[in-house]
Design a protein around this motif. Sequence first.
Motif, mmCIF file in Angstrom:
data_model
loop_
_atom_site.group_PDB
_atom_site.id
_atom_site.type_symbol
_atom_site.label_atom_id
_atom_site.label_comp_id
_atom_site.label_asym_id
_atom_site.label_seq_id
_atom_site.Cartn_x
_atom_site.Cartn_y
_atom_site.Cartn_z
ATOM 1 N N ASP A 72 56.937 32.608 68.891
ATOM 2 C CA ASP A 72 58.458 33.058 69.051
ATOM 3 C C ASP A 72 58.462 34.272 68.273
ATOM 4 N N VAL A 73 58.041 34.428 66.897
ATOM 5 C CA VAL A 73 57.840 35.838 66.117
ATOM 6 C C VAL A 73 57.232 36.833 66.884
ATOM 7 N N ILE A 74 56.012 36.438 67.592
ATOM 8 C CA ILE A 74 55.418 37.586 68.250
ATOM 9 C C ILE A 74 56.163 38.020 69.439
ATOM 10 N N SER A 75 56.845 37.080 70.215
ATOM 11 C CA SER A 75 57.750 37.544 71.335
ATOM 12 C C SER A 75 58.611 38.420 71.093
ATOM 13 N N ARG A 76 58.919 38.571 69.786
ATOM 14 C CA ARG A 76 60.320 39.478 69.420
ATOM 15 C C ARG A 76 59.822 40.742 68.679
ATOM 16 N N LEU A 77 58.281 41.235 68.710
ATOM 17 C CA LEU A 77 57.629 42.325 68.063
ATOM 18 C C LEU A 77 57.148 43.269 68.795
ATOM 19 N N SER A 78 57.071 44.399 68.489
ATOM 20 C CA SER A 78 56.378 45.495 69.144
ATOM 21 C C SER A 78 54.781 45.120 69.207
ATOM 22 N N GLU A 79 53.909 45.955 69.946
ATOM 23 C CA GLU A 79 52.550 45.609 69.931
ATOM 24 C C GLU A 79 51.996 45.749 68.455
ATOM 25 N N SER A 80 52.399 46.824 67.861
ATOM 26 C CA SER A 80 51.842 47.281 66.503
ATOM 27 C C SER A 80 52.261 46.027 65.384
ATOM 28 N N SER A 81 53.470 45.906 65.684
ATOM 29 C CA SER A 81 54.299 45.095 64.485
ATOM 30 C C SER A 81 53.229 43.563 64.524
ATOM 31 N N ALA A 82 53.211 43.144 66.066
ATOM 32 C CA ALA A 82 52.553 41.880 66.404
ATOM 33 C C ALA A 82 50.950 41.885 65.552
ATOM 34 N N GLU A 83 50.552 43.000 65.905
ATOM 35 C CA GLU A 83 49.024 43.099 65.277
ATOM 36 C C GLU A 83 49.115 42.872 63.932
ATOM 37 N N GLU A 84 49.910 43.586 63.077
ATOM 38 C CA GLU A 84 50.004 43.561 61.560
ATOM 39 C C GLU A 84 50.414 42.036 61.212
ATOM 40 N N PHE A 85 51.497 41.436 62.072
ATOM 41 C CA PHE A 85 51.538 39.980 61.761
ATOM 42 C C PHE A 85 50.656 39.156 61.895
ATOM 43 N N SER A 86 49.857 39.391 62.974
ATOM 44 C CA SER A 86 48.717 38.578 63.442
ATOM 45 C C SER A 86 47.617 38.734 62.082
ATOM 46 N N HIS A 87 47.422 39.975 61.668
ATOM 47 C CA HIS A 87 46.413 39.945 60.660
ATOM 48 C C HIS A 87 47.029 39.461 59.472
ATOM 49 N N ALA A 112 51.875 44.402 51.612
ATOM 50 C CA ALA A 112 52.982 43.782 52.454
ATOM 51 C C ALA A 112 52.494 42.797 53.428
ATOM 52 N N ARG A 113 51.411 42.682 53.805
ATOM 53 C CA ARG A 113 50.785 41.477 54.603
ATOM 54 C C ARG A 113 50.837 40.207 53.777
ATOM 55 N N LEU A 114 50.419 40.356 52.373
ATOM 56 C CA LEU A 114 50.555 39.143 51.657
ATOM 57 C C LEU A 114 51.988 38.473 51.561
ATOM 58 N N CYS A 115 52.901 39.771 51.369
ATOM 59 C CA CYS A 115 54.383 39.083 51.302
ATOM 60 C C CYS A 115 54.833 38.433 52.754
ATOM 61 N N ILE A 116 54.415 38.744 53.902
ATOM 62 C CA ILE A 116 54.530 38.278 55.048
ATOM 63 C C ILE A 116 54.060 36.967 55.176
ATOM 64 N N VAL A 148 37.835 42.900 57.525
ATOM 65 C CA VAL A 148 37.390 42.460 59.232
ATOM 66 C C VAL A 148 38.509 41.636 59.548
ATOM 67 N N SER A 149 39.248 41.763 60.561
ATOM 68 C CA SER A 149 40.013 40.503 61.193
ATOM 69 C C SER A 149 39.559 40.201 62.544
ATOM 70 N N ILE A 150 39.993 39.015 63.063
ATOM 71 C CA ILE A 150 39.821 38.825 64.434
ATOM 72 C C ILE A 150 41.082 38.701 65.215
ATOM 73 N N ASP A 151 41.324 39.795 66.252
ATOM 74 C CA ASP A 151 42.497 39.732 67.077
ATOM 75 C C ASP A 151 42.343 38.971 68.232
ATOM 76 N N VAL A 152 43.276 38.323 68.691
ATOM 77 C CA VAL A 152 43.046 37.737 69.713
ATOM 78 C C VAL A 152 44.005 38.458 70.842
ATOM 79 N N ARG A 153 43.469 38.824 72.015
ATOM 80 C CA ARG A 153 44.338 39.577 73.048
ATOM 81 C C ARG A 153 43.922 39.242 74.411
#
Length: 172
Positions: free
Chosen positions: A81-96, A30-34, A1-6
């Motif tokens: 800054d990182v999120i502004s450079r990402l597609s929506e799906s990548s931003a979601e994974e990054f936030s997760h 992959a998320r752990l590496c990020i 379960v994750s919390i996503d702010v949109r």
Amino acid sequence: VSIDVREDSGENKPRRQVVNQMDDKDGKAARLCIRGVWEDPALLLHLKQMLPIEYMPDWMREVLNAMSESIAVLGRPQRDDVISRLSESSAEEFSHALVEDCFDGDMFELYSKATNFLHGRYLYILFKQKSQESVEAYSRNDMTEYLRLTKEAAKIKKEMDEYKIDERINFS
């Protein structure tokens, strides 16, 4: 379960949405590496050495590129800054990756385990490719190519053995 702010398009106020994601082990690693790179940006080079970028999931590659750009501009990756450079799906994974709470333990140890897991997946894929190519060369009666590919597969298999990696590799 994750919390996503949109942003809610109707009210323009952040809303919290609980997202239940039953993740595969590759995604978790992959998320752990990020997360590890987020905690210590110096790990970025190590990660790229362990896992060639062309073998990374698209979203992971996009996040790492955005983090690299953020580091180049700001000296350290900055979330917005990182999120502004990402597609929506990548931003979601990054936030997760940043909010996931299942990363109990020493971050470096978890990062090491995750990179070894992904490196093992990469080696296994490469081994299977070279093995298949050698079989195809043999069926074409191209013994020079068959021997070359067989030697490459054996070299990869040796590295897999050193990492104790096989097709049953597990990450938990």
